[in-house]
Design a protein around this motif. Sequence first.
Motif, PDB file in Angstrom:
ATOM      1  N   THR A  97     -13.644  93.427  29.020  1.00  0.00           N
ATOM      2  CA  THR A  97     -14.709  93.027  29.692  1.00  0.00           C
ATOM      3  C   THR A  97     -15.014  91.598  29.609  1.00  0.00           C
ATOM      4  O   THR A  97     -14.724  90.945  31.210  1.00  0.00           O
ATOM      5  N   GLU A  98     -14.065  90.682  28.532  1.00  0.00           N
ATOM      6  CA  GLU A  98     -14.258  88.696  29.372  1.00  0.00           C
ATOM      7  C   GLU A  98     -13.339  88.313  30.139  1.00  0.00           C
ATOM      8  O   GLU A  98     -13.643  87.415  31.470  1.00  0.00           O
ATOM      9  N   PHE A  99     -12.651  89.444  30.475  1.00  0.00           N
ATOM     10  CA  PHE A  99     -11.070  88.976  31.203  1.00  0.00           C
ATOM     11  C   PHE A  99     -11.976  89.182  32.654  1.00  0.00           C
ATOM     12  O   PHE A  99     -11.284  88.429  33.608  1.00  0.00           O
ATOM     13  N   GLU A 100     -12.504  90.581  32.783  1.00  0.00           N
ATOM     14  CA  GLU A 100     -12.826  91.449  34.071  1.00  0.00           C
ATOM     15  C   GLU A 100     -14.218  90.026  34.582  1.00  0.00           C
ATOM     16  O   GLU A 100     -14.081  89.652  35.947  1.00  0.00           O
ATOM     17  N   ILE A 101     -14.704  89.877  33.804  1.00  0.00           N
ATOM     18  CA  ILE A 101     -16.110  88.490  34.181  1.00  0.00           C
ATOM     19  C   ILE A 101     -15.403  86.892  34.330  1.00  0.00           C
ATOM     20  O   ILE A 101     -15.297  86.420  35.762  1.00  0.00           O
ATOM     21  N   GLN A 102     -13.938  86.577  33.950  1.00  0.00           N
ATOM     22  CA  GLN A 102     -13.018  85.787  33.947  1.00  0.00           C
ATOM     23  C   GLN A 102     -12.443  85.701  35.045  1.00  0.00           C
ATOM     24  O   GLN A 102     -12.814  85.055  36.428  1.00  0.00           O
ATOM     25  N   LYS A 103     -12.058  87.018  35.876  1.00  0.00           N
ATOM     26  CA  LYS A 103     -11.038  87.268  36.629  1.00  0.00           C
ATOM     27  C   LYS A 103     -12.788  87.483  37.827  1.00  0.00           C
ATOM     28  O   LYS A 103     -12.202  86.571  38.959  1.00  0.00           O
ATOM     29  N   GLN A 104     -13.436  87.982  38.488  1.00  0.00           N
ATOM     30  CA  GLN A 104     -14.951  87.709  38.775  1.00  0.00           C
ATOM     31  C   GLN A 104     -15.009  86.118  38.966  1.00  0.00           C
ATOM     32  O   GLN A 104     -15.201  85.955  40.093  1.00  0.00           O
ATOM     33  N   GLN A 105     -15.109  85.943  37.939  1.00  0.00           N
ATOM     34  CA  GLN A 105     -15.240  84.585  38.188  1.00  0.00           C
ATOM     35  C   GLN A 105     -14.188  83.666  38.666  1.00  0.00           C
ATOM     36  O   GLN A 105     -14.660  82.953  39.782  1.00  0.00           O
ATOM     37  N   ASN A 106     -13.043  83.791  38.804  1.00  0.00           N
ATOM     38  CA  ASN A 106     -11.750  83.024  39.867  1.00  0.00           C
ATOM     39  C   ASN A 106     -12.289  83.804  40.563  1.00  0.00           C
ATOM     40  O   ASN A 106     -11.523  82.117  42.257  1.00  0.00           O
ATOM     41  N   ALA A 107     -12.473  84.722  40.959  1.00  0.00           N
ATOM     42  CA  ALA A 107     -12.023  85.038  42.517  1.00  0.00           C
ATOM     43  C   ALA A 107     -13.038  84.427  42.931  1.00  0.00           C
ATOM     44  O   ALA A 107     -13.280  83.858  44.079  1.00  0.00           O
ATOM     45  N   TYR A 108     -14.626  83.920  42.722  1.00  0.00           N
ATOM     46  CA  TYR A 108     -15.722  83.633  43.061  1.00  0.00           C
ATOM     47  C   TYR A 108     -15.540  81.977  43.358  1.00  0.00           C
ATOM     48  O   TYR A 108     -16.058  82.051  44.422  1.00  0.00           O
ATOM     49  N   ILE A 109     -15.063  81.691  42.826  1.00  0.00           N
ATOM     50  CA  ILE A 109     -14.359  80.186  42.753  1.00  0.00           C
ATOM     51  C   ILE A 109     -13.696  79.948  43.622  1.00  0.00           C
ATOM     52  O   ILE A 109     -13.538  79.239  44.748  1.00  0.00           O
ATOM     53  N   ARG A 111     -12.757  81.230  45.767  1.00  0.00           N
ATOM     54  CA  ARG A 111     -13.379  82.278  47.910  1.00  0.00           C
ATOM     55  C   ARG A 111     -14.834  80.591  47.802  1.00  0.00           C
ATOM     56  O   ARG A 111     -14.782  80.405  49.318  1.00  0.00           O
ATOM     57  N   VAL A 112     -15.757  80.355  47.119  1.00  0.00           N
ATOM     58  CA  VAL A 112     -16.562  78.926  47.126  1.00  0.00           C
ATOM     59  C   VAL A 112     -15.774  78.303  47.983  1.00  0.00           C
ATOM     60  O   VAL A 112     -15.663  77.561  49.001  1.00  0.00           O
ATOM     61  N   LEU A 113     -14.300  78.414  47.037  1.00  0.00           N
ATOM     62  CA  LEU A 113     -13.194  76.643  47.482  1.00  0.00           C
ATOM     63  C   LEU A 113     -12.879  76.556  48.542  1.00  0.00           C
ATOM     64  O   LEU A 113     -12.623  76.313  49.789  1.00  0.00           O
ATOM     65  N   GLU A 114     -12.402  78.248  48.942  1.00  0.00           N
ATOM     66  CA  GLU A 114     -11.855  78.338  50.616  1.00  0.00           C
ATOM     67  C   GLU A 114     -13.481  78.000  51.391  1.00  0.00           C
ATOM     68  O   GLU A 114     -12.655  77.069  52.434  1.00  0.00           O
ATOM     69  N   LYS A 116     -15.077  75.652  52.018  1.00  0.00           N
ATOM     70  CA  LYS A 116     -15.494  74.115  51.946  1.00  0.00           C
ATOM     71  C   LYS A 116     -14.144  74.277  51.724  1.00  0.00           C
ATOM     72  O   LYS A 116     -14.513  72.409  53.005  1.00  0.00           O
ATOM     73  N   LYS A 117     -13.645  74.399  52.051  1.00  0.00           N
ATOM     74  CA  LYS A 117     -12.167  73.880  52.564  1.00  0.00           C
ATOM     75  C   LYS A 117     -12.111  74.294  53.880  1.00  0.00           C
ATOM     76  O   LYS A 117     -11.907  73.458  54.644  1.00  0.00           O
ATOM     77  N   LYS A 118     -12.410  74.698  54.721  1.00  0.00           N
ATOM     78  CA  LYS A 118     -12.820  75.450  55.977  1.00  0.00           C
ATOM     79  C   LYS A 118     -13.667  74.701  56.300  1.00  0.00           C
ATOM     80  O   LYS A 118     -13.280  74.159  58.083  1.00  0.00           O
ATOM     81  N   LYS A 119     -14.335  74.590  56.123  1.00  0.00           N
ATOM     82  CA  LYS A 119     -15.621  73.805  56.509  1.00  0.00           C
ATOM     83  C   LYS A 119     -14.758  72.215  56.239  1.00  0.00           C
ATOM     84  O   LYS A 119     -15.620  71.640  57.102  1.00  0.00           O
ATOM     85  N   ALA A 120     -14.619  71.305  55.532  1.00  0.00           N
ATOM     86  CA  ALA A 120     -14.189  70.843  55.039  1.00  0.00           C
ATOM     87  C   ALA A 120     -13.070  70.167  56.732  1.00  0.00           C
ATOM     88  O   ALA A 120     -12.634  68.972  57.091  1.00  0.00           O
ATOM     89  N   CYS A 121     -12.286  70.940  56.779  1.00  0.00           N
ATOM     90  CA  CYS A 121     -10.915  71.027  57.907  1.00  0.00           C
ATOM     91  C   CYS A 121     -11.491  71.364  58.819  1.00  0.00           C
ATOM     92  O   CYS A 121     -11.927  70.619  60.116  1.00  0.00           O
ATOM     93  N   GLY A 122     -12.895  71.899  59.780  1.00  0.00           N
ATOM     94  CA  GLY A 122     -13.784  71.928  60.870  1.00  0.00           C
ATOM     95  C   GLY A 122     -13.930  70.539  60.916  1.00  0.00           C
ATOM     96  O   GLY A 122     -14.185  70.179  62.111  1.00  0.00           O
ATOM     97  N   LYS A 123     -14.851  69.986  60.174  1.00  0.00           N
ATOM     98  CA  LYS A 123     -15.254  68.399  60.400  1.00  0.00           C
ATOM     99  C   LYS A 123     -13.913  67.929  60.888  1.00  0.00           C
ATOM    100  O   LYS A 123     -14.531  66.938  61.894  1.00  0.00           O
ATOM    101  N   PHE A 124     -12.784  67.596  60.211  1.00  0.00           N
ATOM    102  CA  PHE A 124     -12.001  66.902  60.424  1.00  0.00           C
ATOM    103  C   PHE A 124     -11.540  66.924  61.669  1.00  0.00           C
ATOM    104  O   PHE A 124     -10.305  66.181  62.131  1.00  0.00           O
ATOM    105  N   ILE A 125     -11.322  68.291  62.309  1.00  0.00           N
ATOM    106  CA  ILE A 125     -11.002  68.706  63.371  1.00  0.00           C
ATOM    107  C   ILE A 125     -11.070  68.120  64.885  1.00  0.00           C
ATOM    108  O   ILE A 125     -12.581  67.553  64.576  1.00  0.00           O
ATOM    109  N   PRO A 126     -10.579  66.500  65.555  1.00  0.00           N
ATOM    110  CA  PRO A 126     -10.853  65.807  66.554  1.00  0.00           C
ATOM    111  C   PRO A 126     -11.651  66.587  67.694  1.00  0.00           C
ATOM    112  O   PRO A 126     -10.813  67.567  67.898  1.00  0.00           O
ATOM    113  N   THR A 127     -12.626  66.477  68.317  1.00  0.00           N
ATOM    114  CA  THR A 127     -13.016  67.054  69.669  1.00  0.00           C
ATOM    115  C   THR A 127     -12.607  66.209  70.838  1.00  0.00           C
ATOM    116  O   THR A 127     -12.878  65.526  70.255  1.00  0.00           O
ATOM    117  N   SER A 128     -11.701  66.968  71.766  1.00  0.00           N
ATOM    118  CA  SER A 128     -11.626  66.661  72.264  1.00  0.00           C
ATOM    119  C   SER A 128     -12.100  66.237  73.333  1.00  0.00           C
ATOM    120  O   SER A 128     -12.884  67.525  74.194  1.00  0.00           O
TER     121      SER A 128
END
Length: 129
Positions: A97-109, A111-114, A116-128
């Motif tokens: 049960t604890e492993f499943e919870i940890q797995k779900q938490q890792n998957a959530y983290i 997704r959240v980091l992904e 934020k990365k996409k948003k961060a990558c989107g801000k630095f894309i220069p617009t022409s």
Amino acid sequence: KSLLSKESEKLQFALGEVEILMKQLEREKKAFENALESIKNKASKEVNKNDKLKSKCNDIENQVEKQEDILSSKEDQIKELCHQLAKQKATLKQQVTEFEIQKQQNAYIERVLEGKKKKACGKFIPTSK
């Protein structure tokens, strides 16, 4: 004199009868003693046989008692092992049960980091322009 002779004959006859009866009594006494000795021997054999059977019965009872003690000990061991198994099962279930919870938490983290990365990558894309 003839009376004395008759009485003497009667006495001799009676003495003969007594002797015959004494011999018969002696034979019967010997027969009785032989029969009594035979019965005593049989009784002695039966007592010995009975003692042997009692001894054998006691040995068997002791064996049964030892086996019951062993069986009781094994039953106690089985109960202890079942208790340990149930405890381990509960521990493993908790760990899963604890492993499943940890797995779900890792998957959530992740997704959240992904995200934020996409948003961060989107801000630095220069617009022409």
